[in-house]
Scaffold this active site. Sequence first.
Site, PDB file in Angstrom:
ATOM      1  N   HIS A   1       0.847  -1.191   0.000  1.00 44.70           N
ATOM      2  CA  HIS A   1       0.000   0.000   0.000  1.00 44.70           C
ATOM      3  C   HIS A   1       0.887   1.247   0.000  1.00 44.70           C
ATOM      4  O   HIS A   1       1.930   1.254   0.642  1.00 44.70           O
ATOM      5  CB  HIS A   1      -0.923   0.026   1.239  1.00 44.70           C
TER       6      HIS A   1
ATOM      7  N   ASP B   1      -7.953  -5.361   0.118  1.00 42.25           N
ATOM      8  CA  ASP B   1      -8.482  -6.248  -0.918  1.00 42.25           C
ATOM      9  C   ASP B   1      -8.145  -7.718  -0.695  1.00 42.25           C
ATOM     10  O   ASP B   1      -8.703  -8.581  -1.368  1.00 42.25           O
ATOM     11  CB  ASP B   1      -7.936  -5.820  -2.291  1.00 42.25           C
TER      12      ASP B   1
HETATM   13  N1  CMC Z   1       4.104  -7.718  -4.634  1.00 35.42           N
HETATM   14  C1  CMC Z   1       5.440  -7.675  -4.763  1.00 35.42           C
HETATM   15  N2  CMC Z   1       6.194  -6.567  -4.605  1.00 35.42           N
HETATM   16  C2  CMC Z   1       5.554  -5.435  -4.314  1.00 35.42           C
HETATM   17  C3  CMC Z   1       4.165  -5.385  -4.145  1.00 35.42           C
HETATM   18  C4  CMC Z   1       3.432  -6.572  -4.315  1.00 35.42           C
HETATM   19  N3  CMC Z   1       2.094  -6.588  -4.198  1.00 35.42           N
HETATM   20  N4  CMC Z   1       3.792  -4.119  -3.848  1.00 35.42           N
HETATM   21  C5  CMC Z   1       4.912  -3.399  -3.829  1.00 35.42           C
HETATM   22  N5  CMC Z   1       5.990  -4.183  -4.105  1.00 35.42           N
HETATM   23  C6  CMC Z   1       7.404  -3.776  -4.125  1.00 35.42           C
HETATM   24  C7  CMC Z   1       7.738  -3.012  -5.402  1.00 35.42           C
HETATM   25  O1  CMC Z   1       8.188  -3.890  -6.421  1.00 35.42           O
HETATM   26  C8  CMC Z   1       8.792  -2.060  -4.912  1.00 35.42           C
HETATM   27  O2  CMC Z   1      10.002  -2.782  -4.796  1.00 35.42           O
HETATM   28  P1  CMC Z   1      11.425  -2.033  -5.075  1.00 35.42           P
HETATM   29  O3  CMC Z   1      11.526  -1.000  -3.988  1.00 35.42           O
HETATM   30  O4  CMC Z   1      12.414  -3.125  -4.975  1.00 35.42           O
HETATM   31  O5  CMC Z   1      11.297  -1.446  -6.449  1.00 35.42           O
HETATM   32  C9  CMC Z   1       8.336  -1.698  -3.492  1.00 35.42           C
HETATM   33  O6  CMC Z   1       7.583  -2.839  -3.058  1.00 35.42           O
HETATM   34  C10 CMC Z   1       7.478  -0.446  -3.430  1.00 35.42           C
HETATM   35  O7  CMC Z   1       6.386  -0.626  -4.316  1.00 35.42           O
HETATM   36  P2  CMC Z   1       5.756   0.543  -5.201  1.00 35.42           P
HETATM   37  O8  CMC Z   1       5.087  -0.055  -6.400  1.00 35.42           O
HETATM   38  O9  CMC Z   1       6.796   1.598  -5.444  1.00 35.42           O
HETATM   39  O10 CMC Z   1       4.688   1.113  -4.180  1.00 35.42           O
HETATM   40  P3  CMC Z   1       3.483   2.058  -4.524  1.00 35.42           P
HETATM   41  O11 CMC Z   1       3.174   2.787  -3.299  1.00 35.42           O
HETATM   42  O12 CMC Z   1       3.763   2.858  -5.761  1.00 35.42           O
HETATM   43  O13 CMC Z   1       2.286   1.039  -4.926  1.00 35.42           O
HETATM   44  C11 CMC Z   1       0.534  -0.509  -4.720  1.00 35.42           C
HETATM   45  C12 CMC Z   1       1.319   0.620  -4.057  1.00 35.42           C
HETATM   46  C13 CMC Z   1      -0.711  -0.813  -3.886  1.00 35.42           C
HETATM   47  C14 CMC Z   1       0.056  -0.058  -6.118  1.00 35.42           C
HETATM   48  C15 CMC Z   1       1.423  -1.767  -4.825  1.00 35.42           C
HETATM   49  O14 CMC Z   1       1.799  -2.196  -3.527  1.00 35.42           O
HETATM   50  C16 CMC Z   1       0.765  -2.899  -5.604  1.00 35.42           C
HETATM   51  O15 CMC Z   1       0.859  -2.942  -6.835  1.00 35.42           O
HETATM   52  N6  CMC Z   1       0.038  -3.839  -4.905  1.00 35.42           N
HETATM   53  C17 CMC Z   1      -0.689  -4.881  -5.560  1.00 35.42           C
HETATM   54  C18 CMC Z   1      -2.022  -4.348  -6.063  1.00 35.42           C
HETATM   55  C19 CMC Z   1      -2.997  -4.113  -4.911  1.00 35.42           C
HETATM   56  O16 CMC Z   1      -3.158  -4.927  -4.024  1.00 35.42           O
HETATM   57  N7  CMC Z   1      -3.710  -2.965  -4.979  1.00 35.42           N
HETATM   58  C20 CMC Z   1      -4.700  -2.586  -3.961  1.00 35.42           C
HETATM   59  C21 CMC Z   1      -4.245  -1.422  -3.120  1.00 35.42           C
HETATM   60  S1  CMC Z   1      -5.239  -1.146  -1.642  1.00 35.42           S
HETATM   61  C22 CMC Z   1      -6.817  -0.727  -2.176  1.00 35.42           C
HETATM   62  C23 CMC Z   1      -6.921   0.338  -3.201  1.00 35.42           C
HETATM   63  O17 CMC Z   1      -6.191   1.332  -3.218  1.00 35.42           O
HETATM   64  O18 CMC Z   1      -7.797   0.229  -4.021  1.00 35.42           O
END
Ligand code: CMC
Length: 439
Positions: free
Chosen positions: A311, A368
Amino acid sequence: MASEIKNRECAVLKFEGKEVELPVVTGTEGDKALDIRALRSETGLVTIDPGFVNTASCRSQITYIDGERGILRYRGIPIEELVKKSTFVDVAYLLVHGTLPTAQERLDFSSMLNLNSLIHEDMRRFFDHFPQGAHPMHILSTMINAMAAFYPNVDINTTTANIEQSCARVISIVRTIAAFAYKKSIGEPIVYPRHDLSYCANFLNMMFDSPVRPYHISPETVRLLNVLFILHADHEQNCSTSAVRVIGSAQVNLYATISAGISALSGPLHGGANQAVIEQLKIIHKDGDVNKFINMAKDKNSPFRLMGFGHRVYKSYDPRAAIIRKECENYLNRIGSSDPLLETARKLEDAALKDPYFIERSLYPNVDFYTGILYRAMGIPENMFTVMFALARLPGWVAHWREMIGDSTKIVRPRQLYIGRTLQEIGDELESRSSTFLL
Ligand code: CMC
């Protein structure tokens, strides 16, 4: 009403031999922000922050999140209290109006939701023209956008003059459209909303009642739906709410604004994740090797991510996920049912929470992760999961839209840092191209 505190504190920025004082503003919970509005006029600098990772786009009194401590409060009230003592309609009122309703206000608000629950009969024909298998989120955003044509007095002045009705109508009607879209998708006659039923009971009835198989509304399912809807009702400046604020800032009509929120929510990184989680859990369950998928999620050469994990704001356990996990386990126990996907989800969570990759990045289950398992147990089909999220998020979007139009907020129009070619770099090309045009 509480608002931010302006103190004398300021940060000093040194740039090109000049010192600029940037005021610090403090929120009511003690969070501090740097007011950079004068930065460009003083220094010529803009700030750059792709994805708005560290940008407060507005001041808001609606929702407070402390992502480090796993805290979520609506209008100052912890979500743990709200799920115990309130209904979704109470929480919708709270978000939109700022306080929980009195008994009379609850009655008035509920009757306004009832009075505005029907869609224009001519809109029903729209449903016939969506192709078989169209995703209900696409149908929902299209239908909401079309409402401006059927309820044409939607300019910003008329909407704000009738603000109570405008808010109630959009909150109520989205539920009706969602249920109609589902009924159409399975080829069953639509079921109209009933004034004698509560908001959540009404939705379940519109989804599952049929002329040949009357639906028994279980108080336990209604309670659970209230809990899930309350937990999804707002989450401050997330992607879809920001979309609502951005679109709404151009004084676009309320329906188009909400339609933009629905479109943003449909993405798999946002609300679409609840459906994606179940699809992923099914694959993992079938394969049986949880660690293989943990390794895939860690592999930087693979696009695979654990859906329902991570998140932007929470760097500890998402408080909504903690409540939903417990509700999920209790509900399945009570109805004497089991879901193999719950077992797979638990194994996945246990493995991830022990793994250094997830620990270092503070990746925990989000809202989720367990929601879909609960929806499955309640009989909600998978392609409706994100629609459920949209119904629940409606009061949040409306509250933010209302706060935004009530503020002196300007049209949202960020700056950029141009990194394309300069006029000097393309000089020759420009000359040759213009001679081509002259031929
Ligand atoms: N699985 C594996 N690695 C992950 C995941 C994951 N679900 N989420 C983040 N990471 C890693 C990412 O690869 C990155 O690694 P590094 O620092 O080595 O590059 C690090 O963690 C930070 O991730 P980010 O993508 O820069 O974080 P963000 O804040 O931009 O994205 C997120 C947040 C929710 C989009 C992301 O965690 C994600 O894609 N999660 C899976 C999709 C999901 O469950 N979405 C629902 C979010 S909650 C409800 C809503 O908002 O609707």
